[in-house]
Each structure stands twice: as structure tokens, then as C-alpha cells.
Write a protein that holds these residues in place. Structure first.
Motif, mmCIF file in Angstrom:
data_model
loop_
_atom_site.group_PDB
_atom_site.id
_atom_site.type_symbol
_atom_site.label_atom_id
_atom_site.label_comp_id
_atom_site.label_asym_id
_atom_site.label_seq_id
_atom_site.Cartn_x
_atom_site.Cartn_y
_atom_site.Cartn_z
ATOM 1 N N ARG A 113 49.614 22.727 100.142
ATOM 2 C CA ARG A 113 49.809 21.945 101.356
ATOM 3 C C ARG A 113 49.263 22.728 102.544
ATOM 4 N NH1 ARG A 113 55.846 20.124 101.817
ATOM 5 N NH2 ARG A 113 56.163 22.331 101.270
ATOM 6 N N GLY B 241 50.807 17.133 103.354
ATOM 7 C CA GLY B 241 50.722 17.098 101.886
ATOM 8 C C GLY B 241 49.820 16.007 101.352
ATOM 9 N N SER B 242 49.124 15.318 102.261
ATOM 10 C CA SER B 242 48.231 14.247 101.789
ATOM 11 C C SER B 242 47.152 13.994 102.834
ATOM 12 C CB SER B 242 49.024 12.955 101.575
ATOM 13 O OG SER B 242 49.470 12.465 102.837
ATOM 14 N N GLU C 137 46.529 11.170 104.027
ATOM 15 C CA GLU C 137 47.130 10.241 104.992
ATOM 16 C C GLU C 137 47.918 11.021 106.053
ATOM 17 O OE1 GLU C 137 47.208 9.991 101.755
ATOM 18 O OE2 GLU C 137 45.933 8.219 101.458
ATOM 19 N N GLN C 138 48.626 12.043 105.659
ATOM 20 C CA GLN C 138 49.375 12.848 106.638
ATOM 21 C C GLN C 138 48.409 13.625 107.538
ATOM 22 O OE1 GLN C 138 52.134 15.229 104.342
ATOM 23 N NE2 GLN C 138 53.519 13.512 103.992
ATOM 24 N N LEU D 243 43.215 17.730 100.136
ATOM 25 C CA LEU D 243 44.498 17.140 99.713
ATOM 26 C C LEU D 243 44.258 15.860 98.908
ATOM 27 C CD1 LEU D 243 46.475 17.724 103.036
ATOM 28 C CD2 LEU D 243 47.068 18.719 100.793
ATOM 29 N N ALA D 244 43.250 15.093 99.322
ATOM 30 C CA ALA D 244 42.941 13.850 98.584
ATOM 31 C C ALA D 244 42.429 14.168 97.187
ATOM 32 C CB ALA D 244 41.905 13.035 99.355
ATOM 33 N N ARG E 29 43.210 16.554 95.324
ATOM 34 C CA ARG E 29 44.303 16.989 94.433
ATOM 35 C C ARG E 29 44.869 15.796 93.650
ATOM 36 N NH1 ARG E 29 48.978 18.353 94.941
ATOM 37 N NH2 ARG E 29 49.309 20.104 93.565
ATOM 38 N N VAL E 30 44.833 14.631 94.324
ATOM 39 C CA VAL E 30 45.469 13.429 93.744
ATOM 40 C C VAL E 30 44.487 12.658 92.870
ATOM 41 C CG1 VAL E 30 46.543 11.231 94.339
ATOM 42 C CG2 VAL E 30 47.038 13.281 95.722
ATOM 43 N N ALA F 36 38.769 8.831 101.174
ATOM 44 C CA ALA F 36 39.318 9.896 102.025
ATOM 45 C C ALA F 36 38.394 10.156 103.204
ATOM 46 C CB ALA F 36 39.495 11.175 101.206
#
Ligand SMILES: CSC[C@H]1O[C@H](OP(=O)(O)O)[C@H](O)[C@@H]1O
Length: 369
Positions: A19, A38-39, A41-42, A68-69, A71-72, A82
Motif C-alpha cells: 500500500r 490500497g487501490s 480508486e483510492q 495498485l491496480a 496487484r488486482v 487504471a
């Protein structure tokens, strides 16, 4: 930069190693709080809401937002989504779009399984480079301050004026307009800074004053309307500001009100300098007034004032007559003809296509290709 003896950057990896931690600049100067992203979006919301702000820091946050994107979901579709999400957050600072293009160039050619590690690596490199670029801007700007000092009596105070916040809080570290000020202060040059409060978000009163006070630099906060008056009275030796996007011809987009300071400086023969790292140059543009997108922010930023109440509570207070509307263009464009020089990591350039191309032949040529 140091706060209470502890060294900080404005963005760093949290202890979990994935993060991203940032300083919540909407709480400064009254509370020093960090936010962990943590994302993507954040990260996007942190940029939109100005938890993080300042062109280089917006770019750095977006770069980590891509990581961060990844990672998902590291698929092509997720990468493009993203980039689009983060690219839509704020329109004026070109560093955002530069950083996202750099992330796309690094990640698109890779296999999805390689993208997360590469994204974190690229974001970290971008941050380290920003620190070095801003430190170099400081050295070149220090040379200008020394030249002004040479024209004064020994020990005579040098008065600079700055607008908004182009300090270490606007970058990863050091800042752009404030980097030369920190180095001059640390070198023992007697400087003082007039700090424009910078309505409507008051980045000067809240952030620049906080930065300079934390570093022990003498400064005085003034209303935005006082700068011209001080220049007329000979109380400003140099204006130095940052920028969010500068064209290949030297037109400068910066926080609203910068243009008015440039006009007053021009009318009073006060040198007007703009400090910027090369990622803030948009080589594709030649006419800033017509081509640079100017962000229009919420009218509430004009009708309400954020601050500390008498009982020590941070809050917002309406200052505009009920029922009255407000307009809130967040930036303006200072034409190159009003700019004395552009302080970059490679030196000081005249605000012209020739001046910039001489310092950055590699970048100017690349844009022309
Ligand atoms: C070194 S970039 C600083 C630049 O960014 C500020 O805008 P904002 O606070 O809205 O992100 C302002 O234009 C500063 O000069």
C-alpha cells in the motif's frame, strides 16, 4: 524534508510493502495525518480531493495508483482502465499524464504476470528521479538568489514572493519554487519570503507557511491582493513560483492568480521566475492560453473557508452571501513574455522555444519527431 527532526517524503510504501502512504494535505497545517492508499480508486480520489496535490506529486501518486491496480488485475483491459481512471482526475498538471504515459510505456509490452513488480519499480524510480530533479532546480535557483544578493549591501535582506505551494509538499521532496529558498536559507543568505495566501484553497497560507516555518525560513503571509503593492514599494526582489504545465514556448499554467503577480512584477521591473522539472513541460503545446486545459473546481471552495475555529476544531465556514453563486477556475496562464526565466534541473532557460530547446534538445527533438 524534515518535520520536527524527522525526514519525510510526501509519498512512500507502507510497512506492508504494497500500500502507498501519503500525507493528508487537507488537514495541514493543523493536523499532520497520513492516509494509506490500497487501490487505484483510492489513489484517484486522493488526487481529486487534493489529499495529495502539486503537479509532480500528482504524477507520482498516479504512478503508484497503476501499481495498485496491477496487484488486482494486470490484464490489458485493467491497465487501460487504471490509466483512464487516474488520467481523468485533474486536467491541468501535465505531470499526471506524463507519469501515466511512462507507466503505459513500461507495462504494456510486458506479460501480465510481470506487470505488478515492474509498476512498483517504475513508480519508485519516478519518485527518486523527482527528488533529484527538484534538488537540481534548487541549485540553479540558488545561483539566481546569489546574484541578487551580490547587488545588495552585506547582510541586507532579500525579499522573495511566492504564490500557492510549490514546496516539498507539491513534489516528492525539495519542491520546485521553494527548493532554491531552502538552499539559500541553509547557505546563510538573509532571505525572507512573502507568502501569498492563495485563495480559494489557501495553499500558501496553509502549506507554504507550514513548510517555511518548519524549516525556520523567515516569511510573512499576505493576502493575494497585497503583492502588487509590495512590488510598487520596492519590497520584492524576486518572484518565484511553480507550474503545472509549461508549453514548449514558455507559456506557464499555474495556480489562479499567478498571472496577476506576473503583470505586477513586469510593471515594477521585478524578476519573475518559474521553477519546474522537465516533466512539467508539455512539448506538444505552443499556445498556453488556448491549449492548456484549466480545471474548474467546486464553487464551494470559494463560498466556504476551511480553517481552525476558536475552540480548536478544523471546519469549514461559509463566507459568501447565501444564494450567491461562485466561479472557481483553479489555474491561469502567464504568457512567456512576462517570464524572466525558467529554472529547470538543467539550468535557467529564457521562456522561449529556443531557450528550452537549447537546454533540452533531446526532449524538444523527440516531441518534434
Ligand atoms: C510544483 S507543482 C505546484 C503547483 O501545483 C499547485 O496546484 P494544486 O495545489 O491545485 O495542485 C499550484 O499550481 C502550484 O504552483
Amino acid at each position: 524534508m524534515k518535520i520536527n527532526g524527522q525526514a519525510y517524503r510526501t509519498i512512500w510504501l507502507a510497512q506492508d510493502g504494497w500500500r502507498v502512504a501519503v500525507i493528508d494535505q487537507t488537514k495541514l497545517p493543523f493536523r499532520f495525518e497520513t492516509v494509506t492508499l490500497g487501490s487505484a480508486e483510492q489513489a484517484a480520489e486522493a488526487i481529486r480531493s487534493m489529499v495529495v496535490r502539486g503537479a509532480p506529486l500528482i504524477g507520482a501518486t498516479a504512478a503508484y495508483g497503476v501499481a495498485l491496480a496491477m496487484r488486482v488485475d494486470a490484464s490489458d483491459g485493467a491497465l487501460e482502465a487504471a490509466l483512464a481512471l487516474l488520467g481523468a482526475t485533474r486536467p491541468t498538471a501535465v505531470n499526471l499524464h506524463w507519469a501515466l504515459a511512462r507507466m503505459r510505456d513500461r507495462l504494456a509490452p510486458l506479460a501480465p504476470e510481470e506487470r505488478m513488480a515492474a509498476a512498483y519499480e517504475e513508480a519508485a524510480a519516478l519518485c527518486d528521479e523527482d527528488v533529484a530533479l527538484c534538488r537540481a532546480i534548487g541549485e540553479h535557483g540558488l545561483g539566481i538568489i546569489r546574484e541578487i544578493a551580490a547587488g545588495k549591501q552585506p547582510g541586507e535582506r532579500i525579499n522573495l514572493l511566492t504564490h500557492c505551494n510549490a514546496g516539498w509538499l507539491a513534489t516528492v521532496d525539495w519542491g520546485t519554487a521553494l527548493a532554491p529558498i531552502y538552499l539559500a536559507h541553509d547557505a546563510g543568505i538573509p532571505i525572507h519570503v512573502w507568502v501569498d495566501e492563495t485563495r480559494p484553497r489557501n495553499q500558501g497560507a496553509a502549506l507554504t507557511a507550514y513548510e517555511l516555518g518548519s524549516h525556520g525560513v523567515p516569511h510573512t503571509v499576505i493576502s493575494d491582493n497585497a503583492g502588487g503593492h509590495l512590488m510598487q514599494r520596492g519590497e520584492v526582489d524576486m518572484v518565484i513560483v511553480g507550474t503545472d504545465r509549461t508549453t514548449a514556448t514558455g507559456d506557464v499554467a499555474n495556480k489562479i492568480g499567478t498571472y496577476l503577480k506576473a503583470l505586477a512584477a513586469h510593471d515594477n521591473g521585478v524578476p519573475f521566475y518559474v521553477a519546474l522539472p522537465s516533466p512539467t513541460i508539455d512539448w506538444s503545446l505552443s499556445d498556453g492560453l488556448r491549449e492548456i486545459p484549466i480545471e474548474e473546481r467546486s464553487a464551494r471552495e470559494v463560498t466556504h473557508l476551511a480553517g481552525l475555529s476558536e475552540d480548536g476544531e478544523v471546519g469549514t465556514f461559509r463566507i459568501v452571501a447565501p444564494g450567491s453563486g461562485a466561479a472557481n477556475p483553479a489555474f491561469d496562464v502567464t504568457p512567456a513574455r512576462l517570464v524572466t526565466g525558467l529554472i529547470t534541473e538543467r539550468g535557467v532557460a529564457p521562456a522561449s522555444s529556443e531557450g528550452l530547446a537549447r537546454l533540452f534538445p533531446d526532449l524538444a527533438r523527440g516531441a518534434a519527431a
